[in-house]
Design a protein around this motif. Structure first.
Motif, PDB file in Angstrom:
ATOM      1  N   ASN A  14      62.175  36.586  64.369  1.00  7.24           N
ATOM      2  CA  ASN A  14      61.139  36.340  65.374  1.00  7.24           C
ATOM      3  C   ASN A  14      61.029  37.590  66.247  1.00  7.24           C
ATOM      4  N   ASP A  15      60.253  37.507  67.298  1.00  9.27           N
ATOM      5  CA  ASP A  15      60.034  38.688  68.134  1.00  9.27           C
ATOM      6  C   ASP A  15      61.336  39.189  68.762  1.00  9.27           C
ATOM      7  N   ASP A  16      62.230  38.265  69.101  1.00  8.30           N
ATOM      8  CA  ASP A  16      63.516  38.666  69.697  1.00  8.30           C
ATOM      9  C   ASP A  16      64.512  39.162  68.649  1.00  8.30           C
ATOM     10  N   HIS A  17      64.311  38.739  67.410  1.00  2.00           N
ATOM     11  CA  HIS A  17      65.225  39.103  66.316  1.00  2.00           C
ATOM     12  C   HIS A  17      64.378  39.566  65.129  1.00  2.00           C
ATOM     13  N   PRO A  18      63.748  40.728  65.234  1.00  2.00           N
ATOM     14  CA  PRO A  18      62.769  41.146  64.222  1.00  2.00           C
ATOM     15  C   PRO A  18      63.363  41.430  62.843  1.00  2.00           C
ATOM     16  N   ASN A  19      64.652  41.694  62.767  1.00  2.00           N
ATOM     17  CA  ASN A  19      65.277  41.991  61.474  1.00  2.00           C
ATOM     18  C   ASN A  19      66.010  40.792  60.879  1.00  2.00           C
ATOM     19  N   GLY A  20      65.792  39.644  61.464  1.00  2.00           N
ATOM     20  CA  GLY A  20      66.509  38.446  61.049  1.00  2.00           C
ATOM     21  C   GLY A  20      67.352  37.935  62.191  1.00  2.00           C
ATOM     22  N   LEU A  21      67.578  36.640  62.213  1.00  2.00           N
ATOM     23  CA  LEU A  21      68.289  36.032  63.327  1.00  2.00           C
ATOM     24  C   LEU A  21      69.727  36.537  63.404  1.00  2.00           C
ATOM     25  N   ALA A  22      70.136  36.930  64.624  1.00  2.00           N
ATOM     26  CA  ALA A  22      71.503  37.388  64.884  1.00  2.00           C
ATOM     27  C   ALA A  22      71.874  38.600  64.038  1.00  2.00           C
ATOM     28  N   ASN A  23      70.876  39.438  63.740  1.00  2.00           N
ATOM     29  CA  ASN A  23      71.086  40.559  62.825  1.00  2.00           C
ATOM     30  C   ASN A  23      70.923  41.909  63.510  1.00  2.00           C
ATOM     31  N   GLY A  24      71.304  41.984  64.774  1.00  2.00           N
ATOM     32  CA  GLY A  24      71.244  43.270  65.457  1.00  2.00           C
ATOM     33  C   GLY A  24      72.142  44.307  64.812  1.00  2.00           C
ATOM     34  N   SER A  25      73.190  43.856  64.160  1.00  2.00           N
ATOM     35  CA  SER A  25      74.103  44.771  63.470  1.00  2.00           C
ATOM     36  C   SER A  25      73.543  45.265  62.144  1.00  2.00           C
ATOM     37  N   GLY A  26      72.518  44.573  61.630  1.00  2.00           N
ATOM     38  CA  GLY A  26      71.983  44.909  60.317  1.00  2.00           C
ATOM     39  C   GLY A  26      72.870  44.463  59.169  1.00  2.00           C
ATOM     40  N   GLN A  27      73.852  43.603  59.458  1.00  2.00           N
ATOM     41  CA  GLN A  27      74.819  43.210  58.436  1.00  2.00           C
ATOM     42  C   GLN A  27      74.491  41.892  57.746  1.00  2.00           C
ATOM     43  N   VAL A  28      73.503  41.148  58.208  1.00  2.00           N
ATOM     44  CA  VAL A  28      73.141  39.901  57.522  1.00  2.00           C
ATOM     45  C   VAL A  28      72.576  40.238  56.141  1.00  2.00           C
ATOM     46  N   GLY A  29      73.152  39.655  55.132  1.00  2.00           N
ATOM     47  CA  GLY A  29      72.760  39.931  53.754  1.00  2.00           C
ATOM     48  C   GLY A  29      73.527  41.083  53.126  1.00  2.00           C
ATOM     49  N   ARG A  30      74.173  41.904  53.949  1.00  2.00           N
ATOM     50  CA  ARG A  30      74.957  43.031  53.434  1.00  2.00           C
ATOM     51  C   ARG A  30      76.359  42.549  53.032  1.00  2.00           C
ATOM     52  N   ASN A  31      77.150  43.479  52.479  1.00  2.00           N
ATOM     53  CA  ASN A  31      78.557  43.200  52.137  1.00  2.00           C
ATOM     54  C   ASN A  31      78.700  42.044  51.155  1.00  2.00           C
TER      55      ASN A  31
ATOM     56  N   ASP B  88      75.919  49.099  47.746  1.00  2.00           N
ATOM     57  CA  ASP B  88      74.940  48.786  46.709  1.00  2.00           C
ATOM     58  C   ASP B  88      74.798  47.283  46.448  1.00  2.00           C
ATOM     59  N   CYS B  89      75.600  46.460  47.103  1.00  2.00           N
ATOM     60  CA  CYS B  89      75.573  45.021  46.863  1.00  2.00           C
ATOM     61  C   CYS B  89      75.111  44.294  48.119  1.00  2.00           C
ATOM     62  N   TYR B  90      73.903  43.761  48.066  1.00  2.00           N
ATOM     63  CA  TYR B  90      73.355  43.050  49.222  1.00  2.00           C
ATOM     64  C   TYR B  90      72.177  42.181  48.790  1.00  2.00           C
ATOM     65  N   ALA B  91      71.767  41.316  49.702  1.00  2.00           N
ATOM     66  CA  ALA B  91      70.610  40.450  49.474  1.00  2.00           C
ATOM     67  C   ALA B  91      69.612  40.665  50.604  1.00  2.00           C
ATOM     68  N   GLU B  92      68.340  40.657  50.244  1.00  2.00           N
ATOM     69  CA  GLU B  92      67.262  40.790  51.215  1.00  2.00           C
ATOM     70  C   GLU B  92      66.154  39.816  50.849  1.00  2.00           C
ATOM     71  N   ILE B  93      65.201  39.651  51.716  1.00  2.00           N
ATOM     72  CA  ILE B  93      64.063  38.781  51.418  1.00  2.00           C
ATOM     73  C   ILE B  93      63.068  39.521  50.530  1.00  2.00           C
ATOM     74  N   ASP B  94      62.676  38.881  49.455  1.00  2.00           N
ATOM     75  CA  ASP B  94      61.636  39.439  48.586  1.00  2.00           C
ATOM     76  C   ASP B  94      60.278  39.167  49.246  1.00  2.00           C
ATOM     77  N   PRO B  95      59.526  40.182  49.596  1.00  2.00           N
ATOM     78  CA  PRO B  95      58.267  39.966  50.323  1.00  2.00           C
ATOM     79  C   PRO B  95      57.160  39.354  49.480  1.00  2.00           C
ATOM     80  N   ASN B  96      57.371  39.288  48.166  1.00  2.00           N
ATOM     81  CA  ASN B  96      56.284  38.860  47.288  1.00  2.00           C
ATOM     82  C   ASN B  96      56.504  37.518  46.586  1.00  2.00           C
ATOM     83  N   VAL B  97      57.678  36.922  46.739  1.00  2.00           N
ATOM     84  CA  VAL B  97      57.994  35.708  45.984  1.00  2.00           C
ATOM     85  C   VAL B  97      58.436  34.604  46.934  1.00  2.00           C
ATOM     86  N   ARG B  98      57.927  33.409  46.698  1.00  2.00           N
ATOM     87  CA  ARG B  98      58.306  32.230  47.478  1.00  2.00           C
ATOM     88  C   ARG B  98      58.702  31.098  46.543  1.00  2.00           C
ATOM     89  N   ASP B  99      59.473  30.152  47.083  1.00  2.00           N
ATOM     90  CA  ASP B  99      59.844  28.998  46.274  1.00  2.00           C
ATOM     91  C   ASP B  99      58.746  27.946  46.340  1.00  2.00           C
TER      92      ASP B  99
END
Length: 572
Positions: free
Chosen positions: A311-328, A434-445
Motif C-alpha cells: 500500500n502507500d505506506d508499504h510500497p514494496n510489500g507489507l513490512a518489507n522495508g528491509s527488502g527481505q520479504v520473498g528473499r532468502n 539467486d533464490c527468491y520469490a516475487e509477484i508475477d505482474p502478468n499472472v493471476r490465479d
C-alpha cells in the motif's frame, strides 16, 4: 465440528493457515484464553472419517500409483494439493526450476508429512558465528528448549538419548520407546559404524504408547499402514486429530474453511486491522478484523500475502522495508542413492515392516572436520535410510532379475525381495541471492490474486554436499557387499530440484536487525508488531534437520508472548 459459516469480527487473533504453525498457534492461544478465528484455504478434513488405512493397492484406481492430483499415490492424505494445483498457478524464471507444493486441506501438510522431528541444536541457531556464512538467529537453543519440550509432549514422538554433538535429546519421560531395528537397518548400522559413520535411533512424531485424552485420544502405532495416508487412530501426529480438536474444545476457536486470503488489511501504517479473503466456493469477498494477525499459510504463501498487501505506506510489500520479504528462499537439499545387497537375498520372508518410517538414521557427524576447513561445503546433512521386503522395483531397472518368465520369474523375485537399501540425503541449504520469490505482474490465479514467480539456483555449497553424501553412501553400500544403483550420478546431476523436498522457508526471516530481517525474536514484523509469521518463512536458516518441530515450537513461543501482550491491553 468446524464452523464454516462464521463471519464474525469479535476475535482477538486471526490465523491464516491451519498447518503445523497455524494449528499450534490456535492451540496455544485458545488455551491461554484468547479468542481465535482460523482461516483455511482448503476444505475441511476428518481423518477418522476419510482415511482408508488398510486399503490395498490393487483395490485402487491405476493400482494406487501417483497422478497429477495425487502425486504420492491414490491413498495419500493430500487433498486438492500437490506441486500443481488447478486454478492456482505459479511461474518460474526462464531456464530455472522450482516446484511449489500446496496442501489445500484443514491441517495442511501435517496430514501427510514425513514426521521426522529432530531438534535444531546450538550450532544451528548460531551458524554465522561458526563459519561466517549466512546469519545467526536472534535467539539461542537454550531459549527455545522449553518450547521444544512442550511441543514434543503434545505432539508425541519416539526417540532415544543418542548423546550426539549438536543433536539435542529430549528430557527424560517425553520420548516414547523406539521400535526395534530391522535386519537391513542393523546391516547398514554395522557397515556405517565400521567406516566411522554414526547410525542411531531416529526421532519421529509417531506414538509407540497410547496417549489418553478426553477430547483427542490417540493410540500407539500398530505397524500396519503407510503414515502418508493419514492416521485415523492418531498414532502419527496430525493437527486434525490433536491440537485442532483440543483448541476447539476450549470454545474459543472458530474455523472457516475454503477461505482464500488475498491480503492483510491495515488500520494504520504500523497496525494490521485484519484480512480479506475469498470464499472459494461462492467467490464472495469478506473482511474480518482482530487485534492481531498471524500468517501461517506456508512460507511462500505467506510471503505472497505480504507482497500482495503493499500500500502507500508499504510500497514494496507489507513490512518489507528491509527488502527481505520473498528473499532468502531455501529448501532442504535432497539427494538419493541405493544399493542391491546380495547378502540380503534369499532370507526367510516374515513381517519386519515395523513403523512406516526408518527406525534408525544417519545424523551429521563431521563437525570437527568442517570447523577445520577439511570439507568443501559449510553445513551438514543426514541420511534417512530404507529397505525391507519390497518387490524389485523400477528404480533398479530390474537389472538384477534374470530374463525369465512365469514360475522362474516369481521365484527370482521372491529370492530377491528385501535385497535393496536406499539412502535419502537431507542437507542444509545456505541462502543465496539467486533464490527468491516475487509477484508475477502478468499472472493471476482463478480468484484474481497475483501469483508468485520463483527464481532458483543451487550453489556449489549444496552440489558439493550431495557429492560428499553420494561418496559416503556408496562406501557404506560397498562395505555391505552391495552394488550401487546409480554409480554414474554426480552431485550436480543427483541433487533434487528446489521445492522437491517440501521444506521451503526463509522468505520472512527472523533477525536482530530490522535492516536485514523481517521479524524479531518473537515472530513479530518489525514494522507491524501485531502481524506475526508462524510458518517456515520465519526460518533464519534451514538446517538439515527437518523444520516442522521447530516451526511448531517457535509458533507456541510467539503465541505465549502474544497472549500475554493482548491480556495487558496491547493492540487494543
Amino acid at each position: 465440528m468446524f464452523d464454516k459459516a462464521a463471519r464474525s469480527t469479535g476475535h482477538d487473533v486471526i490465523i491464516v493457515g491451519s498447518g503445523a504453525g497455524g494449528s499450534m498457534a490456535a492451540y496455544a492461544l485458545t488455551r491461554a484464553g484468547i479468542n481465535v478465528l482460523l482461516l483455511e484455504a482448503g476444505r475441511s478434513y476428518d481423518p477418522q472419517a476419510e482415511v482408508n488405512m488398510l486399503g490395498q493397492e490393487h483395490e485402487a484406481p491405476l493400482r494406487g500409483v501417483g497422478t497429477p492430483d495425487k502425486p504420492f499415490g491414490y491413498y495419500d492424505a493430500t487433498i486438492d494439493g500437490g506441486w500443481q494445483v488447478p486454478g492456482e498457478p505459479y511461474t518460474t524464471a526462464k531456464d530455472e526450476k522450482f516446484e511449489w507444493w500446496r496442501s489445500r486441506m484443514l491441517g495442511g501438510r501435517t496430514n501427510h508429512w514425513g514426521r521426522h522431528v529432530p531438534r535444531f541444536g546450538p550450532y544451528d541457531f548460531k551458524p554465522f558465528s561458526r563459519d561466517g556464512i549466512g546469519m545467526d538467529w536472534p535467539l539461542s537453543y537454550d531459549e527455545v528448549a522449553p518450547w521444544y519440550d512442550r511441543t514434543e509432549e503434545i505432539v508425541g514422538l519416539w526417540g532415544a538419548p543418542n548423546g550426539l554433538e549438536n543433536h539435542p535429546d529430549s528430557p527424560p519421560g517425553i520420548a516414547h520407546p523406539v521400535p526395534k531395528p530391522r535386519v537391513y537397518e542393523l546391516l547398514i548400522k554395522a557397515a556405517a559404524n565400521d567406516l566411522g559413520v554414526p547410525c542411531v535411533p531416529s526421532r519421529y512424531a509417531i506414538l509407540t504408547k497410547d496417549k489418553p485424552d478426553d477430547v483427542a485420544p490417540r493410540n500407539a502405532c500398530y505397524y500396519t499402514s503407510p503414515c502418508g495416508r493419514g492416521c485415523s487412530i492418531g498414532a502419527a501426529y496430525q493437527a486434525t486429530t490433536s491440537v485442532l480438536p483440543l483448541a476447539m474444545a476450549t470454545g474459543r476457536l472458530t474455523v472457516v474453511t475454503d477461505a482464500m486470503v488475498s491480503k492483510v488489511v491495515m488500520k494504520s501504517k504500523h497496525k494490521a486491522d485484519g484480512v480479506e479473503y475469498v470464499d472459494r466456493k461462492t467467490g464472495q469477498t469478506y473482511k474480518v478484523t482482530a487485534k492481531a494477525v498471524i500468517l501461517a499459510a506456508s512460507a511462500c504463501e505467506t510471503s505472497r500475502l505480504m507482497l500482495n498487501s503493499r500500500n502507500d505506506d508499504h510500497p514494496n510489500g507489507l513490512a518489507n522495508g528491509s527488502g527481505q520479504v520473498g528473499r532468502n528462499l531455501v529448501d532442504t537439499v535432497g539427494g538419493y542413492t541405493g544399493g542391491i545387497i546380495p547378502g540380503l537375498e534369499g532370507r526367510p520372508i516374515y513381517n519386519e515392516e515395523g513403523a512406516d518410517q526408518a527406525h534408525l538414521y544417519i545424523p551429521w557427524w563431521l563437525y570437527k572436520e568442517q570447523a577445520e576447513g577439511k570439507l568443501n561445503f559449510a553445513r551438514g546433512y543426514h541420511f534417512e535410510i530404507g529397505g525391507g521386503f519390497r518387490l524389485p522395483g523400477p528404480w533398479t531397472g530390474g537389472a538384477d532379475l534374470p530374463k525369465v518368465n512365469g514360475a522362474d520369474l516369481r521365484a527370482a523375485m521372491k529370492r530377491k525381495m528385501g535385497n535393496r537399501v536406499h539412502f535419502s540425503l537431507r542437507g542444509e541449504m545456505i541462502p543465496n541471492k539467486d533464490c527468491y520469490a516475487e509477484i508475477d505482474p502478468n499472472v493471476r490465479d482463478k480468484w484474481g490474486i497475483p501469483v508468485l514467480k520463483f527464481h532458483w539456483k543451487w550453489s556449489d555449497q549444496e552440489i558439493n554436499m550431495v557429492q560428499h553424501g553420494l561418496d559416503t553412501a556408496r562406501a557404506i553400500i560397498k562395505r555391505m557387499g552391495g552394488t550401487v544403483v546409480n554409480p554414474n550420478d554426480t552431485g550436480e546431476s543427483n541433487i533434487r530440484p528446489g521445492g522437491f523436498i517440501i521444506h521451503e522457508g526463509g522468505t520472512a526471516r527472523m533477525g536482530d536487525d530490522p535492516k536485514t530481517s523481517v521479524l524479531d525474536a518473537y515472530n513479530r514484523c518489525w514494522e507491524v508488531p501485531n502481524l506475526l509469521v508462524a510458518d517456515g518463512a520465519m526460518l533464519t536458516s534451514n538446517p538439515h534437520k527437518n523444520p516442522t518441530l521447530t516451526i511448531m515450537a517457535l509458533a507456541w513461543r510467539a503465541c505465549d508472548k502474544l497472549a500475554a501482550d493482548i491480556k495487558q491491553g496491547a493492540f487494543a
